[in-house]
Design a protein around this motif. Sequence first.
Motif, short mmCIF file in Angstrom:
data_model
loop_
_atom_site.label_atom_id
_atom_site.label_comp_id
_atom_site.label_asym_id
_atom_site.label_seq_id
_atom_site.Cartn_x
_atom_site.Cartn_y
_atom_site.Cartn_z
N ILE A 19 73.38 48.31 62.99
CA ILE A 19 72.99 48.04 64.26
C ILE A 19 73.04 46.51 64.43
O ILE A 19 73.58 45.87 65.62
CB ILE A 19 71.69 48.35 64.66
CG1 ILE A 19 71.77 49.98 64.74
CG2 ILE A 19 71.20 47.99 66.08
CD1 ILE A 19 70.29 50.66 64.77
N LEU A 20 72.71 45.53 63.52
CA LEU A 20 72.80 44.39 63.68
C LEU A 20 74.30 43.68 63.78
O LEU A 20 74.30 42.75 64.60
CB LEU A 20 72.09 43.56 62.39
CG LEU A 20 72.31 42.13 62.20
CD1 LEU A 20 71.38 41.31 63.24
CD2 LEU A 20 71.54 41.73 60.88
N ALA A 23 75.40 44.89 67.32
CA ALA A 23 74.76 43.68 68.10
C ALA A 23 75.54 42.31 68.15
O ALA A 23 75.66 41.98 69.25
CB ALA A 23 73.26 43.58 67.90
N ILE A 372 67.75 41.81 64.95
CA ILE A 372 68.61 42.30 65.89
C ILE A 372 68.63 41.58 67.29
O ILE A 372 69.42 41.31 68.07
CB ILE A 372 68.78 43.90 65.98
CG1 ILE A 372 69.02 44.54 64.57
CG2 ILE A 372 69.61 44.50 67.25
CD1 ILE A 372 68.68 45.87 64.43
N THR A 461 65.27 49.34 67.17
CA THR A 461 64.81 48.06 67.26
C THR A 461 63.26 47.87 67.59
O THR A 461 62.76 46.78 67.40
CB THR A 461 65.59 47.04 68.46
OG1 THR A 461 65.55 47.81 69.65
CG2 THR A 461 66.93 46.59 67.97
#
Length: 503
Positions: A19-20, A23, A372, A461
Amino acid sequence: MTNKKKRSFPTAFTVLFIILILAAGLTYIVPSGKFSRLTYDSQANEFIITKPNDSVETLSATQETLNKLKIQLSLDKFVDGVIQKPIAVPNTYTRIEQHPQGILEILKAPIEGVFDTVDIMVFVLILGGIIGIINKIGAFDAGIAALSKRTKGKEFLLVTLVFLLTTLGGTTFGLAEETIAFYPILMPIFLVSGFDAITCIAAIYMGSSIGTMFSTVNPFSVVIASNAAGINFTNGLMYRIIVLSLGSLITLVYMYYYAKKVRLNPKASLVYEDENAIHERFLKSYDIESKVEFTIRRKIVLLIFALAFPIMIWGVARDGWWFEEMSTLFLADAILIMIFSGLSEKDCVNTFISGAADLVGVVLTIGLARSINIVMDNGFISDTLLNYSAEIVTQMNGGVFAVVQMVVFSVLGFFIPSSSGLAVLSMPIMAPLADTVGVSREVVINAYNWGQGLMSFITPTGLILVTLEMAETTFDKWLKYILPLMGIMAVFSVVMLVLNALI
């Protein structure tokens, strides 16, 4: 013929890192932009405007200034200290130079995330140390054995009680991060009572989530959002209480049928294949056949530990405590427990360190989750998404406006996970739009609460991955459990929001 190795779902660390990267990718696609921010300087009695180019302008703190800036709030809200955070100034969104986050920024973000969340990490490590000592002297084993005898045949009362208490905490003062402390204590009790890890997670996490989603007087969401929208938080309070009651009932019924199914057939549990690992973590020293005596010493230790929780809740709700104060409380608790444990000084220290070490994985997850938000903040894409959202909902039909607002706040809640941060940023922009479509501003407050709250069920998150890491459960198992309930709550929220708009 070789057996194919069964693929397992990635750990919380891998999910968060993916996800980081995604993003960071958004910072290349979504334009960077900023709203001007207004802050009140109480000492000079002035408004300070920080513009998108970072230049600063000082204006007289008068109602006329607010009216010129199209900020539909009373000056008293600033003077009385009701609004303390910088708020977005309507119609000031400006594109700025793109700030894409590359490989170096991605690698630096987890380190910065650790620095940003070190207060939460210290709290969790102290908690782990306390749990280690209590387990060492057998106090949990004896307490669980005594409790299981008393609740035999009435086990779901435990689930109901935990759910209702955490819901009450969520709706009144925003109980959320504090629930991290509950899992090491309650998980063994739930497991011995015949429930699986998912049911324990649901009772605690969904209790606080439903409470904060359907906030009634939570100062960190509904109160600050109402103030930022220029209305009193008591507007629509009775309606919110009704919706909270119905939402809690729906969630409890859902939890009951899942728990009943698992008790009748343990293999129906979504975490059945992880049962050994879960029991090893939470019941490694517990023998259900053993007769562990519930001695005075063990009772005193558990009482000392238990008393820390109402004190913590009082401090957070009444005196504005945060993790520094909570960690201090639990450190004092740890010292008292060491004194009454009967262990030698060396055993106390070594056991405390070992217990803290068991939660190192959890604290690193907290830092990675924060990274994130750091990447998205540094990419300056949150204001752009807010500006897009405001353009989408302008001039809509009242009922459609309410529903779309909820969807918008669900999306914004992922990018701006702080409830108070999202409130002060978005309400000066979004609340006046309600006037243009002929609905009350409390509809926008509810859309904000319910939209952000609904997304919190699964937002990586937020707290969910930290919770799952602590409970030895993977994200895919949680999604299988929660998505049907999330769909039910989404439909319920939409119906109640449309009714709210039409009333």
